[in-house]
Design a protein around this motif. Structure first.
Motif, PDB file in Angstrom:
ATOM      1  N   UNK A 197       0.903  -1.228  -0.034  1.00 47.11           N
ATOM      2  CA  UNK A 197       0.143  -0.078   0.228  1.00 47.11           C
ATOM      3  C   UNK A 197       0.905   1.110   0.034  1.00 47.11           C
ATOM      4  N   UNK A 198       1.972   1.190   0.631  1.00 45.81           N
ATOM      5  CA  UNK A 198       2.596   2.246   0.982  1.00 45.81           C
ATOM      6  C   UNK A 198       3.508   2.640  -0.457  1.00 45.81           C
ATOM      7  N   UNK A 199       4.020   1.550  -1.130  1.00 40.04           N
ATOM      8  CA  UNK A 199       4.516   1.598  -2.574  1.00 40.04           C
ATOM      9  C   UNK A 199       3.639   1.991  -3.538  1.00 40.04           C
ATOM     10  N   UNK A 200       2.398   1.570  -3.250  1.00 43.30           N
ATOM     11  CA  UNK A 200       1.446   2.084  -4.452  1.00 43.30           C
ATOM     12  C   UNK A 200       1.368   3.355  -4.148  1.00 43.30           C
TER      13      UNK A 200
ATOM     14  N   UNK B 172       2.851   5.717  -3.014  1.00 43.91           N
ATOM     15  CA  UNK B 172       4.032   6.747  -3.110  1.00 43.91           C
ATOM     16  C   UNK B 172       4.471   6.617  -4.553  1.00 43.91           C
ATOM     17  N   UNK B 173       4.336   5.688  -5.273  1.00 40.33           N
ATOM     18  CA  UNK B 173       4.631   5.481  -6.736  1.00 40.33           C
ATOM     19  C   UNK B 173       3.231   6.161  -7.588  1.00 40.33           C
ATOM     20  N   UNK B 174       2.271   6.306  -7.321  1.00 37.43           N
ATOM     21  CA  UNK B 174       1.117   6.692  -8.221  1.00 37.43           C
ATOM     22  C   UNK B 174       0.705   8.025  -7.465  1.00 37.43           C
ATOM     23  N   UNK B 175       0.871   9.046  -8.268  1.00 31.13           N
ATOM     24  CA  UNK B 175       0.550  10.317  -7.737  1.00 31.13           C
ATOM     25  C   UNK B 175      -1.087  10.547  -7.362  1.00 31.13           C
ATOM     26  N   UNK B 176      -1.331  11.263  -6.258  1.00 30.83           N
ATOM     27  CA  UNK B 176      -2.710  11.415  -6.158  1.00 30.83           C
ATOM     28  C   UNK B 176      -3.559  10.387  -5.523  1.00 30.83           C
ATOM     29  N   UNK B 177      -2.855   9.246  -4.911  1.00 28.52           N
ATOM     30  CA  UNK B 177      -3.545   8.403  -4.233  1.00 28.52           C
ATOM     31  C   UNK B 177      -3.194   8.189  -2.866  1.00 28.52           C
ATOM     32  N   UNK B 178      -3.942   7.851  -1.799  1.00 25.60           N
ATOM     33  CA  UNK B 178      -3.543   7.787  -0.373  1.00 25.60           C
ATOM     34  C   UNK B 178      -3.774   6.401  -0.087  1.00 25.60           C
ATOM     35  N   UNK B 179      -3.060   6.005   0.855  1.00 27.40           N
ATOM     36  CA  UNK B 179      -3.180   4.478   1.523  1.00 27.40           C
ATOM     37  C   UNK B 179      -4.695   4.197   1.874  1.00 27.40           C
ATOM     38  N   UNK B 180      -5.407   4.978   2.004  1.00 34.74           N
ATOM     39  CA  UNK B 180      -6.964   4.647   2.260  1.00 34.74           C
ATOM     40  C   UNK B 180      -7.690   4.472   0.872  1.00 34.74           C
ATOM     41  N   UNK B 181      -7.177   5.308  -0.128  1.00 29.83           N
ATOM     42  CA  UNK B 181      -7.801   4.843  -1.406  1.00 29.83           C
ATOM     43  C   UNK B 181      -7.241   3.703  -2.001  1.00 29.83           C
ATOM     44  N   UNK B 182      -6.047   3.465  -1.760  1.00 27.45           N
ATOM     45  CA  UNK B 182      -5.495   2.059  -2.397  1.00 27.45           C
ATOM     46  C   UNK B 182      -6.215   0.864  -1.599  1.00 27.45           C
ATOM     47  N   UNK B 183      -6.442   0.979  -0.326  1.00 29.54           N
ATOM     48  CA  UNK B 183      -7.244   0.012   0.377  1.00 29.54           C
ATOM     49  C   UNK B 183      -8.519  -0.250  -0.243  1.00 29.54           C
ATOM     50  N   UNK B 184      -9.305   0.815  -0.574  1.00 31.06           N
ATOM     51  CA  UNK B 184     -10.642   0.828  -1.218  1.00 31.06           C
ATOM     52  C   UNK B 184     -10.640   0.089  -2.531  1.00 31.06           C
TER      53      UNK B 184
END
Length: 190
Positions: free
Chosen positions: A173-176, A178-190
């Protein structure tokens, strides 16, 4: 003519022990005429062998009934000493010396011996069964301890596995994020 040699008289006497077991007691009395007392030995007693036998019966029948059957086996020397001591005092007056008294055998009836052997066998079997049960108990306890240890270690393994999965997800989640702009860890989890 009187012999001054040591003679032996074997006597078998039946008596009862304190625990009401009839036993047959075989006694051997070794005796001799005291040198110089031949006159007393010949003329004072008409039947010295019967006299000795009577005293042996008396002593055995007054000593053995004070003992249990098990004690009587262990105390055969005590019975022999009692016979010798009593006879020595009495027979000295008649010119006889009691050299030795021996209890040759002390035996209860065959049924009693069989019962005693059965009791002994049962006691040993009971001890063997107790030892076997203790061994089985130890095996069960050790098996239960091993099972508990196994489950504990299995639980630790599962906990470590889940911790590794969570750690892996967090890293992903942290890598995703950090690597993709405009995403937050909460967004990645969703």
């Amino acid at each position: 003519v009187m012999s001054l040699r040591i003679q032996e008289l074997k006597i078998s006497c039946e008596t009862k022990t304190r625990d009401n077991v009839f036993v047959n007691v075989d006694v051997a009395v070794q005796f001799r005429v005291v040198p110089g007392s031949e006159y007393d030995a010949y003329y004072k007693l008409s039947s010295p062998l019967e006299q000795i036998k009577s005293y042996v019966f008396d002593v055995v029948r007054s000593t053995v009934p004070k003992m249990n059957v098990d004690d009587a086996f262990a105390e055969k020397d005590h019975v022999a000493d009692a016979v010798r001591d009593q006879l020595t005092v009495v027979m000295k007056e008649y010119g006889y010396e009691i050299v030795r008294a021996l209890v040759l055998d002390l035996s209860p009836a065959q049924k009693v011996r069989d019962a005693m052997n059965e009791i002994n066998a049962m006691t040993r079997l009971r001890l063997a069964a107790t030892d076997k049960a203790e061994a089985e108990k130890i095996l069960l306890v050790k098996a239960a301890e091993a099972d508990a240890e196994s489950k504990y270690l299995s639980g630790l393994g599962i906990a470590r596995q889940r911790q590794a999965i969570v750690e892996g997800l967090r890293t992903s989640v942290q890598m995703f994020a950090t690597n993709i702009a405009g995403t937050s860890p909460k967004g990645v989890m969703k």
